[in-house]
Design a protein around this motif. Structure first.
Motif, PDB file in Angstrom:
ATOM      1  N   LEU A 198       2.960   8.574 -10.117  1.00  0.00           N
ATOM      2  CA  LEU A 198       3.400   8.394 -11.497  1.00  0.00           C
ATOM      3  C   LEU A 198       2.220   8.408 -12.459  1.00  0.00           C
ATOM      4  O   LEU A 198       2.285   9.027 -13.533  1.00  0.00           O
ATOM      5  N   LEU A 199       1.138   7.727 -12.096  1.00  0.00           N
ATOM      6  CA  LEU A 199      -0.048   7.723 -12.951  1.00  0.00           C
ATOM      7  C   LEU A 199      -0.647   9.127 -13.073  1.00  0.00           C
ATOM      8  O   LEU A 199      -1.080   9.536 -14.161  1.00  0.00           O
ATOM      9  N   MET A 200      -0.646   9.881 -11.982  1.00  0.00           N
ATOM     10  CA  MET A 200      -1.154  11.249 -12.032  1.00  0.00           C
ATOM     11  C   MET A 200      -0.275  12.133 -12.913  1.00  0.00           C
ATOM     12  O   MET A 200      -0.774  13.006 -13.634  1.00  0.00           O
ATOM     13  N   SER A 233       0.344  14.971 -18.151  1.00  0.00           N
ATOM     14  CA  SER A 233       1.061  15.300 -19.387  1.00  0.00           C
ATOM     15  C   SER A 233       0.132  15.414 -20.591  1.00  0.00           C
ATOM     16  O   SER A 233       0.522  15.971 -21.615  1.00  0.00           O
ATOM     17  N   PHE A 234      -1.095  14.885 -20.496  1.00  0.00           N
ATOM     18  CA  PHE A 234      -2.050  14.952 -21.602  1.00  0.00           C
ATOM     19  C   PHE A 234      -3.078  16.070 -21.416  1.00  0.00           C
ATOM     20  O   PHE A 234      -4.013  16.177 -22.203  1.00  0.00           O
ATOM     21  N   MET A 270       0.826  -1.208   0.000  1.00  0.00           N
ATOM     22  CA  MET A 270       0.000   0.000   0.000  1.00  0.00           C
ATOM     23  C   MET A 270       0.859   1.257   0.000  1.00  0.00           C
ATOM     24  O   MET A 270       0.545   2.241  -0.695  1.00  0.00           O
ATOM     25  N   LEU A 271       1.956   1.241   0.751  1.00  0.00           N
ATOM     26  CA  LEU A 271       2.857   2.384   0.751  1.00  0.00           C
ATOM     27  C   LEU A 271       3.493   2.576  -0.621  1.00  0.00           C
ATOM     28  O   LEU A 271       3.615   3.714  -1.109  1.00  0.00           O
ATOM     29  N   PHE A 272       3.890   1.469  -1.257  1.00  0.00           N
ATOM     30  CA  PHE A 272       4.489   1.539  -2.592  1.00  0.00           C
ATOM     31  C   PHE A 272       3.507   2.127  -3.597  1.00  0.00           C
ATOM     32  O   PHE A 272       3.853   2.988  -4.402  1.00  0.00           O
ATOM     33  N   VAL A 273       2.270   1.658  -3.555  1.00  0.00           N
ATOM     34  CA  VAL A 273       1.250   2.156  -4.487  1.00  0.00           C
ATOM     35  C   VAL A 273       0.946   3.626  -4.224  1.00  0.00           C
ATOM     36  O   VAL A 273       0.826   4.430  -5.156  1.00  0.00           O
ATOM     37  N   GLY A 274       0.824   3.996  -2.947  1.00  0.00           N
ATOM     38  CA  GLY A 274       0.463   5.374  -2.625  1.00  0.00           C
ATOM     39  C   GLY A 274       1.570   6.368  -2.861  1.00  0.00           C
ATOM     40  O   GLY A 274       1.310   7.516  -3.238  1.00  0.00           O
ATOM     41  N   VAL A 275       2.819   5.956  -2.670  1.00  0.00           N
ATOM     42  CA  VAL A 275       3.941   6.896  -2.780  1.00  0.00           C
ATOM     43  C   VAL A 275       4.517   6.930  -4.189  1.00  0.00           C
ATOM     44  O   VAL A 275       5.008   7.972  -4.639  1.00  0.00           O
ATOM     45  N   LEU A 276       4.457   5.811  -4.912  1.00  0.00           N
ATOM     46  CA  LEU A 276       5.123   5.749  -6.218  1.00  0.00           C
ATOM     47  C   LEU A 276       4.152   5.582  -7.375  1.00  0.00           C
ATOM     48  O   LEU A 276       4.172   6.379  -8.315  1.00  0.00           O
ATOM     49  N   VAL A 277       3.303   4.565  -7.320  1.00  0.00           N
ATOM     50  CA  VAL A 277       2.467   4.232  -8.477  1.00  0.00           C
ATOM     51  C   VAL A 277       1.438   5.326  -8.756  1.00  0.00           C
ATOM     52  O   VAL A 277       1.321   5.808  -9.892  1.00  0.00           O
ATOM     53  N   ILE A 278       0.695   5.737  -7.730  1.00  0.00           N
ATOM     54  CA  ILE A 278      -0.346   6.752  -7.940  1.00  0.00           C
ATOM     55  C   ILE A 278       0.242   8.084  -8.403  1.00  0.00           C
ATOM     56  O   ILE A 278      -0.274   8.685  -9.362  1.00  0.00           O
TER      57      ILE A 278
END
Length: 295
Positions: A36-38, A43-44, A26-34
């Protein structure tokens, strides 16, 4: 009964493993993945000086990067500087690691501390040291050389690619030394002694025995140094300033100076994608070429 007990035990172990890894995931997803997706989604989006950011899906920012030669030149400068810094660290760091490996216990600890010591100091402080030494007419080294009559004008260091390469090589040197030194731990020193007893010279031993065995460490260190140099911000910002931009400083300016967040996000995403492709491709080639070493 035994099968049912084994199944229940495996289920309990699976649940326990998921319970232990879930917080980190959960920490990985909240700190890195989300984030990056945002950033990719940002960028679009569209941006205007008076209308700000508009959450619409367009390719305007990517088309601007692809069509404007300024961005191609900036990315080429980024990777060129990172490559030169990597070559310098490899040429100087590999012999340094070899000498460190041949030292006795007490001296090895002292010099290992000297190598790792700069990592305890801020990158900003280390880079400012170069600026104080070679910063125009007021640089300590330039003032000394001019007072001795060795040079007539200050050495061009600030706001030059040479200065950025030298400063980055100094900052990244410990990573290369540690990578090569770790590879040297696999080398049996008796092999060198056996080669010397058979009449091999020092150059032949280094070229035919030492270098092939430490090459995975050199290449692994090169991947680390290249990726960190290409994404570095503090050193290029201090040495290069606003005159000599790289990808990281350009993204920073777009975010905080011009406030064009979508364009800055596109630059950051493109840099990330390029580094991921380079690192993954290089790592695959290294593992294929030196498969025996990684077993």
């Amino acid at each position: 009964m035994t099968a049912a007990a084994d199944t229940s035990t495996q289920t309990a172990e699976t649940r326990a493993s998921w319970a232990l890894t879930l917080p980190a995931l959960m920490l990985f997803v909240g700190v890195l993945v989300i984030p990056l997706l945002m950033t990719v989604m940002l960028s679009f989006h569209d941006w205007g000086q008076y209308k700000g950011i508009e959450p619409v899906f367009i390719l305007k920012n990517w088309q601007e990067i692809a069509s404007d030669p300024y961005y191609a030149e900036m990315f080429w400068r980024t990777f060129r500087i990172a490559l030169l810094a990597t070559l310098i660290t490899a040429v100087l760091g590999a012999p340094e690691a070899y000498i460190l490996n041949r030292m006795s216990g007490r001296w090895k600890g002292i010099f290992l501390l000297l190598i790792l010591g700069p990592l305890l100091i801020s990158v900003v402080a280390r880079t400012l040291g170069w600026a104080l030494l070679f910063g125009g007419n007021n640089g300590l080294v330039n003032k000394l050389l001019m007072s001795l009559g060795l040079i007539r004008a200050p050495l061009p260091f600030m706001f030059t690619e040479t200065g950025m390469v030298v400063a980055l090589a100094h900052v990244m040197m410990p990573f290369m030394v540690l990578s090569v030194w770790a590879a040297l731990q696999r080398v049996d020193p008796q092999i060198e002694n056996a080669a010397m007893s058979l009449g091999a010279g020092a150059f032949t031993i280094i070229r035919r025995i030492i270098l092939p065995q430490i090459m995975p460490g050199v290449l692994s260190g090169a991947i680390i140094v290249f990726s960190l140099s290409a994404s570095a911000f503090a050193t290029p910002a201090i040495i290069g300033g606003r005159r000599l931009k790289v990808a990281a400083t350009l993204a920073y300016d777009e975010f905080l100076n011009t406030l064009n967040w979508p364009l800055g996000a596109a630059v950051a995403v493109l840099l990330l994608l390029a580094l991921v492709l380079i690192v993954v491709g290089s790592n695959a080639l290294i593992e294929r070429r030196y498969a025996e070493v990684f077993r």
